[in-house]
Motif scaffolding. Structure first.
Motif, short mmCIF file in Angstrom:
data_model
loop_
_atom_site.label_atom_id
_atom_site.label_comp_id
_atom_site.label_asym_id
_atom_site.label_seq_id
_atom_site.Cartn_x
_atom_site.Cartn_y
_atom_site.Cartn_z
N ASN A 122 -33.99 -3.10 -3.64
CA ASN A 122 -33.10 -4.25 -3.59
C ASN A 122 -31.66 -3.84 -3.28
OD1 ASN A 122 -34.26 -6.94 -3.90
ND2 ASN A 122 -35.18 -6.10 -5.76
N MET A 123 -31.30 -2.58 -3.52
CA MET A 123 -30.01 -2.10 -3.02
C MET A 123 -30.14 -1.68 -1.56
SD MET A 123 -26.80 -1.62 -3.58
CE MET A 123 -26.45 -1.52 -5.35
N GLN A 124 -31.29 -1.17 -1.19
CA GLN A 124 -31.53 -0.76 0.19
C GLN A 124 -31.64 -1.96 1.13
OE1 GLN A 124 -34.78 2.05 0.45
NE2 GLN A 124 -34.99 1.77 2.65
N TRP A 125 -31.99 -3.12 0.61
CA TRP A 125 -32.23 -4.32 1.41
C TRP A 125 -31.02 -4.63 2.28
CZ3 TRP A 125 -37.01 -5.59 1.68
CH2 TRP A 125 -37.40 -6.81 2.22
N THR A 126 -31.26 -4.91 3.55
CA THR A 126 -30.16 -4.97 4.51
C THR A 126 -29.58 -6.37 4.67
OG1 THR A 126 -31.59 -5.45 6.40
CG2 THR A 126 -31.25 -3.11 5.82
N VAL A 127 -28.38 -6.40 5.24
CA VAL A 127 -27.72 -7.68 5.53
C VAL A 127 -28.59 -8.52 6.45
CG1 VAL A 127 -25.69 -8.74 6.61
CG2 VAL A 127 -25.43 -6.69 5.17
N TRP A 128 -29.27 -7.87 7.36
CA TRP A 128 -30.08 -8.60 8.33
C TRP A 128 -31.26 -9.32 7.67
CZ3 TRP A 128 -29.03 -10.68 12.64
CH2 TRP A 128 -30.03 -11.12 13.50
N SER A 208 -29.62 4.99 -1.51
CA SER A 208 -30.70 4.38 -2.29
C SER A 208 -32.03 4.65 -1.60
CB SER A 208 -30.48 2.87 -2.44
OG SER A 208 -30.57 2.21 -1.19
N TRP A 209 -33.12 4.42 -2.35
CA TRP A 209 -34.46 4.65 -1.80
C TRP A 209 -35.42 3.69 -2.52
CZ3 TRP A 209 -36.07 10.07 0.14
CH2 TRP A 209 -37.33 10.02 0.77
N GLY A 210 -36.11 2.87 -1.74
CA GLY A 210 -37.00 1.87 -2.31
C GLY A 210 -38.13 2.47 -3.13
N GLY A 211 -38.49 1.76 -4.20
CA GLY A 211 -39.65 2.13 -5.00
C GLY A 211 -39.48 3.34 -5.89
N THR A 212 -38.24 3.75 -6.16
CA THR A 212 -38.04 5.01 -6.88
C THR A 212 -37.63 4.78 -8.33
OG1 THR A 212 -35.78 5.14 -5.98
CG2 THR A 212 -37.51 6.34 -4.83
N ILE A 213 -37.96 5.76 -9.17
CA ILE A 213 -37.67 5.71 -10.60
C ILE A 213 -36.29 6.30 -10.87
CG2 ILE A 213 -40.08 5.74 -11.34
CD1 ILE A 213 -39.84 8.78 -11.71
N ALA A 214 -35.70 5.90 -11.99
CA ALA A 214 -34.37 6.39 -12.35
C ALA A 214 -34.37 7.90 -12.55
CB ALA A 214 -33.87 5.69 -13.61
#
Length: 672
Positions: A122-128, A208-214
């Protein structure tokens, strides 16, 4: 101090090819990739600059053609480190680094506010991929907002510099309609508001990287200190086992056996279903679902499923070789155009979940008018389907990238055969160094190379991948925050996180367990207990069937409000009501709040999502009313309440707001 150790690491760095080529004489003097034209330096702080030059060279830095402001000597390996004086905001600068006959010049450098933007998808999610994307992109003319995007990379040991191997050169980019579309939406909308309200340049470092753990973003030393937590202890044990050759070999064998079974599943098609890939098949009876989209939330079970998209190809593209881009498919796929296979990503021992799908389509398959793209997906657990970003989904003429047909939107979907992932779970391939979901690997490659680059603070959108271990999250993330602060060395910088949005099906049962609710509670406690940290609430702007809600504008705005209030001292209402105290008076529970702004309100006229319980721990929905700055709760089913929940579910109804329109923070309180 860790910062001292980091400085030593920098000074000992070899003249690595990963350091950025720059103007001047790039074969002799190089700067770390963070230092390019258009970069943003943190105003009010002495900002370090580092790189390599000829060993023994006297290196100096000058500002705007003035005399040298700092000097250093390159060590025996060529490493040097300089520090600029404190700068005020704005005023594009020219910075020149001299090393005898060698020099580097950086232009259009500004001073302002620098923020790290990190987390998972959700941080990686783009403006587009956000709401109103065309207008957002078209109007993104902000020459004093600058972006730096850290490439995806894993490492089992801390890296001294970002690794851009195989990708474009790393550089700061000025915010324009041409650059904003692929950048973090939350980061951009946060930075845009900070820029507008403060009228200063803003630099956004996206990592950031989707699907990753803290834990993947946490240093190894701190992971070892967290061994008292069962989940982290298991991760730590895995960390040690990866160095055991016998363990690695057994891992590879287990995974190879599983991959062979999975490939057989993916390749085996019932003869009656072979036509599902063809252009003439009638798919009108299939579900219509958005892609990218989370199959788990859309009611599609784990296992084998199909997606079909009918597109209209203009005559000028007929017969042309094309490139079909789908972005990320969860987990594996075989893809067809008009019934012909054009590509596949099948299970392998390598970590290939995140492989972008870019398949070549020969021109003989492309005809004018109706064409059908069919994707057969093997989902072995978790989300499933095509999970974007949507801007990556397109089919383009190979000889003219400007001629493309977007593919994000409605697709026809059907489940071919469900498979319970618990019956044959995919073994972890811990020996694969490309697996990002492993302790410290992303910290090593995507945070550590920041060294002590001067920043103002960080925003963080993560937690979905830790929800199954929510009870450990407060300790894990608090530890990670402390480690980042120690490394970067600018003090206890602000750290603002996004509370998980509402997601999955709502429930009428106040006792239904919810990992997401417990994760939000951990986030709330971090905001209360970690100095200079906070959580913004998004339980009113999520989507039941999409783990990636499109309204990223309000997410960025709410993070910015928190920063404007707490970091920059602006007189704004920065958040919705937060729990102050709960008292119990016979059959009533009385909840008082901070951050009420102009007052409490029920947004749609009725308070919902409050539940109370007695000592037996059995919750019942409460009758709730606003009385001044408090909410009073009662229920005929709970004569002596001792516990209170508000919005304590995966997808709760957000009903309590302040009059500024900001939602109240979910919470649990009272005797447990």
């Amino acid at each position: 101090m860790l910062r001292t150790a980091l400085a030593a690491l920098v000074l000992a760095a070899a003249a690595s090819s990963a350091l950025a080529d720059v103007k001047g004489n790039p074969s002799l003097i190089r700067l770390a990739p963070l230092f390019t034209d258009h970069m943003v330096l943190q105003r009010g702080l002495a900002c370090p600059i580092w790189g390599t030059a000829t060993p023994g060279a006297k290196v100096s830095v000058s500002l705007d053609d003035a005399k040298s402001v700092a000097t250093a000597t390159a060590d025996e390996k060529g490493a040097f480190r300089l520090k600029l004086p404190k700068l005020g905001e704005g005023s594009p600068h020219v910075i020149k680094i001299d090393a005898g006959a060698e020099s580097v010049t950086l232009s259009d450098v500004v001073a302002g506010e620098v923020w790290i933007c990190s987390g998972q998808s959700n941080m990686q999610w783009t403006v587009w991929d956000t709401n109103d994307r065309e207008n957002e992109v078209k109007n993104a003319n902000f020459p004093n907002i600058r972006f730096f995007s850290v490439p995806h990379k894993t490492s089992d040991s801390p890296l001294d510099t970002f690794d851009a191997a195989g990708g474009p050169p790393l550089k700061w980019e000025v915010c324009t309609p041409q650059t904003v579309g692929g950048f973090s939406a939350v980061g951009y909308f946060f930075g845009r508001m900070i820029h507008k309200e403060l009228n200063v340049p803003v630099g956004l470092i996206h990592t950031s990287w989707g699907g990753t753990i803290a834990e993947a973003w946490t240093p190894a030393k701190e992971i070892e200190q967290l061994n008292v937590l069962p989940g982290v202890a298991g991760l730590s044990q895995q960390l040690k086992q990866t160095h055991d050759p016998a363990f690695q070999e057994q891992q590879r064998k287990n995974l190879a056996d599983w991959c062979a079974r999975a490939v057989a599943n993916l390749e085996k098609i019932d003869p009656a279903n072979v036509a599902w890939s063809t252009a003439d098949f009638d798919d009108s009876g299939w579900k219509t679902l958005p892609s990218p989209g989370d199959w788990r939330a859309q009611g599609v079970p784990n296992g084998l499923g199909w997606l079909r998209k009918t597109i209209d190809v203009p005559a000028d593209l007929a017969g042309k070789d094309m490139t079909l881009s789908l972005g990320i498919v969860d987990d594996f796929d075989v893809t067809y155009v008009n019934g012909e296979k054009v590509g596949a990503v099948e299970p392998s021992v390598d970590w290939n979940f995140f492989t972008p799908r870019n398949y070549k389509v020969p021109g003989k398959l492309i005809k004018a008018g109706k064409n059908v793209i069919a994707v057969r997906v093997l989902d072995t657990g978790g989300a499933g389907g095509i999970n974007g970003p949507g801007e990556q989904m397109k089919i383009s003429a190979s000889d003219d990238a400007g001629k493309s047909i977007p593919l994000a939107g409605d697709w026809k979907v059907i489940s071919e055969r469900s498979i319970d992932p618990q019956t044959d779970p995919r073994p972890s391939n811990l020996a694969d160094p490309n697996n990002p979901n492993f302790p410290s690997r992303l910290y090593n490659a995507m945070i550590h190379p920041l060294h002590d680059y001067a920043i103002k603070g960080a925003i963080w959108y993560q937690g979905e991948s830790n929800a199954d271990r929510a009870g450990e999250y407060e300790k894990v993330l608090s530890t990670m925050i402390g480690a980042w602060r120690e490394q970067i060395g600018v003090g206890e910088f602000p750290f603002y996180q996004v509370g998980l949005a509402n997601f999955m099906a709502p429930t009428d049962d106040p006792n239904k367990p919810s990992n997401w609710a417990h994760l939000r509670e951990a986030q709330r406690q971090i905001g209360r207990n970690v100095k200079n940290a906070g959580m913004t609430v998004t339980i009113d702007i999520g989507e039941e069937k999409d783990i990636h809600p499109k309204n990223k504008q309000d997410v960025g705005k709410r993070l910015a409000l928190m920063a404007l209030k707490n970091t920059y001292g602006k007189d704004v209402v920065s958040r919705g009501p937060t729990l102050k105290a709960v008292t119990f008076d016979g059959a009533k529970a009385i909840v008082s709040f901070d951050n009420i702004g102009s007052g409490l309100m029920a947004k749609e006229g009725k308070l919902e999502s409050f539940a109370i319980a007695g000592d037996d721990g059995k919750f019942a929905w409460a009758d709730a009313s606003i009385e001044g700055d408090t909410v009073v709760l009662s229920s005929k089913d709970v004569p002596n309440p001792t516990q209170v929940h508000y919005a304590f579910a995966d997808n709760p109804k957000a009903s309590l707001f302040n009059k500024e329109g900001l939602p109240a923070e979910p919470f649990e309180a009272g005797k447990k």
